[in-house]
Scaffold this motif. Structure first.
Motif, PDB file in Angstrom:
ATOM      1  N   ILE A 169       0.855  -1.188   0.000  1.00 15.47           N
ATOM      2  CA  ILE A 169       0.000   0.000   0.000  1.00 15.47           C
ATOM      3  C   ILE A 169       0.887   1.232   0.000  1.00 15.47           C
ATOM      4  CG2 ILE A 169      -1.783   1.274   1.231  1.00 15.47           C
ATOM      5  CD1 ILE A 169      -2.779  -1.195   2.449  1.00 15.47           C
ATOM      6  N   LEU A 170       0.568   2.179  -0.865  1.00 13.46           N
ATOM      7  CA  LEU A 170       1.268   3.460  -0.869  1.00 13.46           C
ATOM      8  C   LEU A 170       0.244   4.540  -0.539  1.00 13.46           C
ATOM      9  CD1 LEU A 170       3.800   5.197  -1.463  1.00 13.46           C
ATOM     10  CD2 LEU A 170       3.088   5.255  -3.842  1.00 13.46           C
ATOM     11  N   ILE A 171       0.463   5.248   0.556  1.00 14.58           N
ATOM     12  CA  ILE A 171      -0.462   6.320   0.937  1.00 14.58           C
ATOM     13  C   ILE A 171       0.282   7.642   0.856  1.00 14.58           C
ATOM     14  CG2 ILE A 171      -2.010   7.198   2.681  1.00 14.58           C
ATOM     15  CD1 ILE A 171      -2.165   4.646   3.972  1.00 14.58           C
ATOM     16  N   SER A 172      -0.305   8.599   0.142  1.00  7.33           N
ATOM     17  CA  SER A 172       0.309   9.925   0.150  1.00  7.33           C
ATOM     18  C   SER A 172      -0.548  10.828   1.010  1.00  7.33           C
ATOM     19  CB  SER A 172       0.410  10.495  -1.259  1.00  7.33           C
ATOM     20  OG  SER A 172      -0.836  11.005  -1.656  1.00  7.33           O
ATOM     21  N   SER A 173       0.085  11.722   1.719  1.00  9.96           N
ATOM     22  CA  SER A 173      -0.702  12.606   2.576  1.00  9.96           C
ATOM     23  C   SER A 173       0.115  13.811   2.962  1.00  9.96           C
ATOM     24  CB  SER A 173      -1.133  11.854   3.830  1.00  9.96           C
ATOM     25  OG  SER A 173      -2.003  12.660   4.591  1.00  9.96           O
ATOM     26  N   HIS A 174      -0.578  14.889   3.333  1.00  9.28           N
ATOM     27  CA  HIS A 174       0.140  15.914   4.061  1.00  9.28           C
ATOM     28  C   HIS A 174      -0.407  16.034   5.487  1.00  9.28           C
ATOM     29  CE1 HIS A 174      -3.107  18.049   1.923  1.00  9.28           C
ATOM     30  NE2 HIS A 174      -3.216  18.717   3.029  1.00  9.28           N
ATOM     31  N   ILE A 175      -1.357  15.118   5.834  1.00 10.91           N
ATOM     32  CA  ILE A 175      -1.779  15.033   7.247  1.00 10.91           C
ATOM     33  C   ILE A 175      -1.002  13.894   7.863  1.00 10.91           C
ATOM     34  CG2 ILE A 175      -3.679  14.779   8.845  1.00 10.91           C
ATOM     35  CD1 ILE A 175      -5.573  15.416   6.578  1.00 10.91           C
ATOM     36  N   ALA A 176       0.133  14.216   8.433  1.00 12.17           N
ATOM     37  CA  ALA A 176       1.064  13.175   8.819  1.00 12.17           C
ATOM     38  C   ALA A 176       0.615  12.364  10.011  1.00 12.17           C
ATOM     39  CB  ALA A 176       2.409  13.811   9.095  1.00 12.17           C
ATOM     40  N   SER A 177      -0.169  12.960  10.896  1.00 12.74           N
ATOM     41  CA  SER A 177      -0.509  12.240  12.124  1.00 12.74           C
ATOM     42  C   SER A 177      -1.256  10.943  11.851  1.00 12.74           C
ATOM     43  CB  SER A 177      -1.323  13.142  13.044  1.00 12.74           C
ATOM     44  OG  SER A 177      -2.300  13.806  12.283  1.00 12.74           O
ATOM     45  N   ASP A 178      -2.011  10.885  10.735  1.00 22.35           N
ATOM     46  CA  ASP A 178      -2.714   9.641  10.399  1.00 22.35           C
ATOM     47  C   ASP A 178      -1.738   8.506  10.210  1.00 22.35           C
ATOM     48  OD1 ASP A 178      -5.057  11.202   8.096  1.00 22.35           O
ATOM     49  OD2 ASP A 178      -5.034  11.060  10.289  1.00 22.35           O
ATOM     50  N   LEU A 179      -0.588   8.854   9.608  1.00 27.07           N
ATOM     51  CA  LEU A 179       0.270   7.816   9.065  1.00 27.07           C
ATOM     52  C   LEU A 179       1.212   7.238  10.095  1.00 27.07           C
ATOM     53  CD1 LEU A 179       1.139   9.718   5.793  1.00 27.07           C
ATOM     54  CD2 LEU A 179      -0.657   8.052   6.140  1.00 27.07           C
ATOM     55  N   GLU A 180       1.460   7.964  11.178  1.00 29.05           N
ATOM     56  CA  GLU A 180       2.483   7.499  12.111  1.00 29.05           C
ATOM     57  C   GLU A 180       2.199   6.140  12.672  1.00 29.05           C
ATOM     58  OE1 GLU A 180       3.854  11.627  13.974  1.00 29.05           O
ATOM     59  OE2 GLU A 180       4.575   9.889  15.082  1.00 29.05           O
ATOM     60  N   GLY A 181       0.932   5.904  13.054  1.00 24.34           N
ATOM     61  CA  GLY A 181       0.636   4.616  13.665  1.00 24.34           C
ATOM     62  C   GLY A 181       0.417   3.518  12.643  1.00 24.34           C
ATOM     63  N   LEU A 182       0.320   3.896  11.367  1.00 25.11           N
ATOM     64  CA  LEU A 182      -0.139   2.941  10.359  1.00 25.11           C
ATOM     65  C   LEU A 182       0.996   2.398   9.500  1.00 25.11           C
ATOM     66  CD1 LEU A 182      -2.759   1.780   9.000  1.00 25.11           C
ATOM     67  CD2 LEU A 182      -2.642   3.730   7.468  1.00 25.11           C
ATOM     68  N   CYS A 183       1.963   3.266   9.167  1.00 25.89           N
ATOM     69  CA  CYS A 183       2.893   2.910   8.092  1.00 25.89           C
ATOM     70  C   CYS A 183       4.195   2.303   8.579  1.00 25.89           C
ATOM     71  CB  CYS A 183       3.211   4.151   7.253  1.00 25.89           C
ATOM     72  SG  CYS A 183       1.739   4.827   6.496  1.00 25.89           S
ATOM     73  N   ASP A 184       4.778   1.483   7.685  1.00 28.16           N
ATOM     74  CA  ASP A 184       6.034   0.817   8.009  1.00 28.16           C
ATOM     75  C   ASP A 184       7.235   1.545   7.439  1.00 28.16           C
ATOM     76  OD1 ASP A 184       4.109  -1.877   6.877  1.00 28.16           O
ATOM     77  OD2 ASP A 184       4.424  -1.367   8.985  1.00 28.16           O
ATOM     78  N   GLU A 185       7.030   2.270   6.341  1.00 28.20           N
ATOM     79  CA  GLU A 185       8.144   2.933   5.686  1.00 28.20           C
ATOM     80  C   GLU A 185       7.703   4.332   5.290  1.00 28.20           C
ATOM     81  OE1 GLU A 185       9.821   0.440   2.763  1.00 28.20           O
ATOM     82  OE2 GLU A 185      11.603   1.699   2.509  1.00 28.20           O
ATOM     83  N   PHE A 186       8.611   5.278   5.402  1.00 27.20           N
ATOM     84  CA  PHE A 186       8.242   6.682   5.171  1.00 27.20           C
ATOM     85  C   PHE A 186       9.158   7.313   4.150  1.00 27.20           C
ATOM     86  CE2 PHE A 186       5.356   6.997   8.757  1.00 27.20           C
ATOM     87  CZ  PHE A 186       5.768   5.946   9.555  1.00 27.20           C
TER      88      PHE A 186
END
Lengths: 204, 259
Positions: free
Chosen positions: B166-183
């Motif tokens: 899964i590739l998620i792009s965002s500029h709302i970073a707080s969503d991604l901190e708990g979810l993503c494995d690679e940044f």
């Protein structure tokens, strides 16, 4: 491509009230003059089939459409196929209508050929530039031809007289059938041109 | 994968790897090149070598934030289109998800709220059981509750489809901190940072001359960004050390002075 066809039929069904109204006008107007009904109904359906392009392009819709497993040439081919199917349905409808009044089946064939030629001319522009410019091209071509013929008729009557005499010597069946075949061929060439044109189209 | 695309005033030039079983975040400001990267990956635009990326679109689910199916259609009609377009469209899963999120299948899309539309787009993408999901700002415009529902949806999907990338792009970073494995952090078309473990990043405040700053990367004012948190925790117990969140990383990497 099946998904695209399903989509376009569903989109056209959204305009079903407009279509029914147009058919109604066509039938009323056609009671005395079948060629009016034929021409009107076929043109309306042809133009409506093009409106699916504007639905596709609204709100950056092409970005979503092209995530479906289709290529650009699939998209173009489907538009030509869909327009052909819609025009075909109109043709069947008008032919059935024509059974109720004295009609020229040849006339219907000629008008069908004209509809196909119009589509063949305007589809490449619609696909390249989007719906508004494509419609402008359509109107310019139709009015341009009308004015051209009226102009020629006014100032060079002999031009049309000689064409008329040539046409009268032709067998009407042969003429209308060969006109139809020619318009199918030109329709196909138009599709090839559109495929090439659409390759350069930016999808947004 | 390498992505290169030049426009008049912008050039995208970056490398990004999507790994199976990994949720990758692409974080960047508006205009940093996230959407261009997506378009290149999907073959919607060609790159500078006039080459179009060939992908099997049967196996990719995409969510755009500014694009959807035609708004005059309703969900039942879209479901038909999807059934005829994809070989592996999962109708049962689709219907189950629609009722779970209480989405009305007969309403045309133009009557859906932003949150409902976003949830629908993700449901469509996950109903393909695709090997790759590309999500372009899937939570933008959503309230907190809807955002969490969307993120839960993605977590459940990963649990059930372990090999997906899964590739998620965002500029709302707080969503991604708990979810993503690679940044991946992207700015003006370039990847400025690529990390898997953000735990080792920290902000150092109140550092004076006695502090060894050789592991500091950037600074703004008197605060330093470092990627060797453990070193400073062990050696400077009096130093104020704060966890660096994704927003901080963005700010310091883009606007900070290099140390």
């Amino acid at each position: 491509m099946k998904g695209l066809l399903v989509k376009d039929f569903l989109l056209m069904m959204k305009s079903k009230k407009v279509i029914l109204f147009m058919l109604f006008i066509g039938i009323i107007g056609g009671i005395n003059d079948i060629s009016f009904a034929t021409g009107y109904i076929l043109m309306v359906l042809a133009i409506l089939s093009l409106s699916t392009i504007s639905y596709d392009e609204a709100n950056h819709g092409l970005k979503t459409l092209f995530t479906l497993p289709i290529s650009k040439s699939d998209y173009v081919k489907e538009k030509y196929l869909f327009s052909l199917m819609i025009t075909g349905i109109g043709f069947v409808f008008v032919t059935i209508l024509g059974c109720f009044s004295k009609s020229g089946f040849m006339e219907t064939l000629i008008i069908l050929s004209t509809a196909l030629l119009l589509l063949a001319l305007s589809l490449p522009f619609q696909l390249k530039e989007g719906n508004e410019k494509g419609r402008i091209v359509l109107f310019v071509v139709v009015f341009g031809c009308t004015f051209l013929f009226a102009f020629l008729n006014q100032f060079i009557p002999k031009f049309f007289e000689s064409i008329e005499s040539v046409l009268n010597t032709l067998d009407p069946i042969m003429f209308s059938v060969s006109l139809l075949i020619t318009s199918f061929v030109l329709y196909f060439f138009s599709m090839m041109i559109s495929i090439r044109v659409y390759k350069n189209r930016v999808l947004d | 994968m390498r992505f290169v695309k030049t426009y008049n005033d912008f050039k995208l030039d970056c490398k990004l790897e999507l790994k199976p079983g990994t949720i990758t975040a692409l974080i960047g400001c508006n205009g940093s090149g996230k959407t261009t990267l997506f378009k290149l990956y999907l073959g919607l635009i060609e790159d500078d070598d006039k080459h179009t990326n060939q992908v099997n679109k049967e196996e990719i689910g995409v969510v755009w934030n500014d694009s959807s199916f035609s708004l005059v259609l309703n969900v039942l009609e879209i479901k038909k289109i999807l059934m005829y377009s994809y070989k592996h469209f999962d109708c049962d899963y689709f219907d189950f998800m629609l009722s779970r999120f209480e989405l009305d299948p007969k309403k045309p899309l133009k009557e859906y709220s932003t949150g409902m539309l976003s949830k629908l787009k993700i449901i469509i993408a996950t109903s393909l059981h695709a090997k790759t999901l590309l999500l372009d700002e899937p939570t933008s415009g959503l309230d907190v509750i809807a955002r969490n529902e969307v993120l839960d949806l993605l977590r459940d999907y990963m649990e059930q489809n372990e090999e997906t990338s899964i590739l998620i792009s965002s500029h709302i970073a707080s969503d991604l901190e708990g979810l993503c494995d690679e940044f991946y952090f992207i700015e003006k078309g370039k990847i400025i940072l690529c990390e898997q473990d953000l735990e080792s990043y920290a902000l150092l405040k109140g550092a004076d001359e006695t502090v060894d700053l050789s592991y500091a990367l950037k600074k703004i004012g008197m605060t330093y960004l470092t990627n060797e948190r453990q070193f400073y925790v062990e050696n400077y117990p009096n130093l104020v050390i704060e966890k660096a969140h994704i927003d901080d990383l963005m700010e310091y990497m883009i606007k900070g002075e290099t140390v």
